[in-house]
Design an enzyme around this catalytic site. Structure first.
Site, PDB file in Angstrom:
ATOM      1  N   SER A 134      49.372  93.666  64.166  1.00 54.97           N
ATOM      2  CA  SER A 134      48.937  94.799  63.343  1.00 54.97           C
ATOM      3  C   SER A 134      48.134  95.743  64.219  1.00 54.97           C
ATOM      4  O   SER A 134      47.541  95.322  65.227  1.00 54.97           O
ATOM      5  CB  SER A 134      48.062  94.294  62.188  1.00 54.97           C
ATOM      6  OG  SER A 134      47.406  95.357  61.523  1.00 54.97           O
ATOM      7  N   TYR A 147      41.899  88.668  57.838  1.00 50.51           N
ATOM      8  CA  TYR A 147      43.221  89.150  58.263  1.00 50.51           C
ATOM      9  C   TYR A 147      43.155  89.740  59.669  1.00 50.51           C
ATOM     10  O   TYR A 147      43.994  89.442  60.527  1.00 50.51           O
ATOM     11  CB  TYR A 147      43.727  90.194  57.263  1.00 50.51           C
ATOM     12  CG  TYR A 147      45.079  90.769  57.605  1.00 50.51           C
ATOM     13  CD1 TYR A 147      46.244  90.109  57.236  1.00 50.51           C
ATOM     14  CD2 TYR A 147      45.189  91.987  58.284  1.00 50.51           C
ATOM     15  CE1 TYR A 147      47.489  90.632  57.548  1.00 50.51           C
ATOM     16  CE2 TYR A 147      46.426  92.517  58.597  1.00 50.51           C
ATOM     17  CZ  TYR A 147      47.578  91.839  58.226  1.00 50.51           C
ATOM     18  OH  TYR A 147      48.804  92.366  58.540  1.00 50.51           O
TER      19      TYR A 147
END
Length: 240
Positions: A134, A147
């Site tokens: 990400s 996350y």
């Protein structure tokens, strides 16, 4: 990498970015195996003509089941895409079981699968591991600390795995998406989202080009900003 004739496994391949990657790889001539855990999405993928494997990769048993299903088969491409978020706010109740599932699915599972399936990939004349991290692996946001930590950990693993496999037939690609319009991001209505199909297109293009990184969409600008001022990039993303 020429994708025609390759056999690819995409985890989390029944929805979102993974589903679009699987569809686009199939359109390029690859034979696809998609993994998922939601029965309705598994059924939809089967109706779409995909071979499917149903396991929960947030558990050790789920990893064992997936490895057993793939064992002994030809495998050219592993796309570690499956992921989830976990709420974490020290000013509210924290579900540590959900945190542990997030840690296992996002970080442990890709490491286990890369390790366990590496012999099959090494046996192929040209293979690839794609780890989907990400843009938040570069600079985290305050609202998603767990996350972000898993994706930063997977990025670190990917960088070192690429180094260890240099000179072999296995190439390692890191894909860094921005905020993408998926079920996982449905609650976020504050920011613009990239369509999953466009995100997948850029990742598949990077696979074909044999690149080390696919900095997708706005992540290209984040990478540039981070190269100029890591502190500024972190400050901006913590508020994102």
């Amino acid at each position: 990498m020429k994708l025609t004739g390759k056999t690819a496994l995409v985890t989390g391949g029944t929805d979102g970015i993974g589903r679009e990657i699987a569809r686009q790889l199939r359109a390029k001539g690859a034979s696809m195996i998609v993994h998922g855990r939601n029965p309705e999405r598994i059924a939809a993928a089967q109706a779409d003509g995909f071979e499917t494997i149903a396991t929960d990769l947030s558990t050790p048993a789920g990893i064992e089941a997936l490895v057993a299903a793939i064992q002994g088969r030809t495998l050219d491409i592993l796309v570690n895409n499956a992921g989830m978020g976990a709420a974490y706010d020290v000013n509210a109740a924290i579900d540590l079981d959900a945190v542990d599932r997030c840690l296992f699915l996002n970080l442990h599972a890709p490491i286990h699968l890369a390790t366990r399936l590496l012999p099959q990939l090494r046996a192929r004349p040209g293979a690839m591991i794609v780890n989907v991290t990400s843009g938040l692996a570069i600079a985290p946001r305050a609202g998603s600390p767990v996350y972000c930590a898993t994706k930063a950990g997977l990025r670190s693993f990917t960088l070192t795995l690429r180094r260890q496999l240099a000179g072999t037939t296995v190439h390692v690609l890191e894909a860094l998406p921005p905020l993408v319009d998926t079920a996982m991001t449905a609650a976020n209505q504050r920011h613009a989202k990239m369509p999953a199909a466009e995100c997948a297109r850029q990742i598949v293009a990077a696979m074909e080009a044999g690149r080390d990184e696919a900095n997708v969409g706005a992540v290209r600008w984040l990478r540039l900003l981070y190269s100029l001022s890591p502190a500024l990039a972190r400050r901006l993303m913590l508020r994102y």
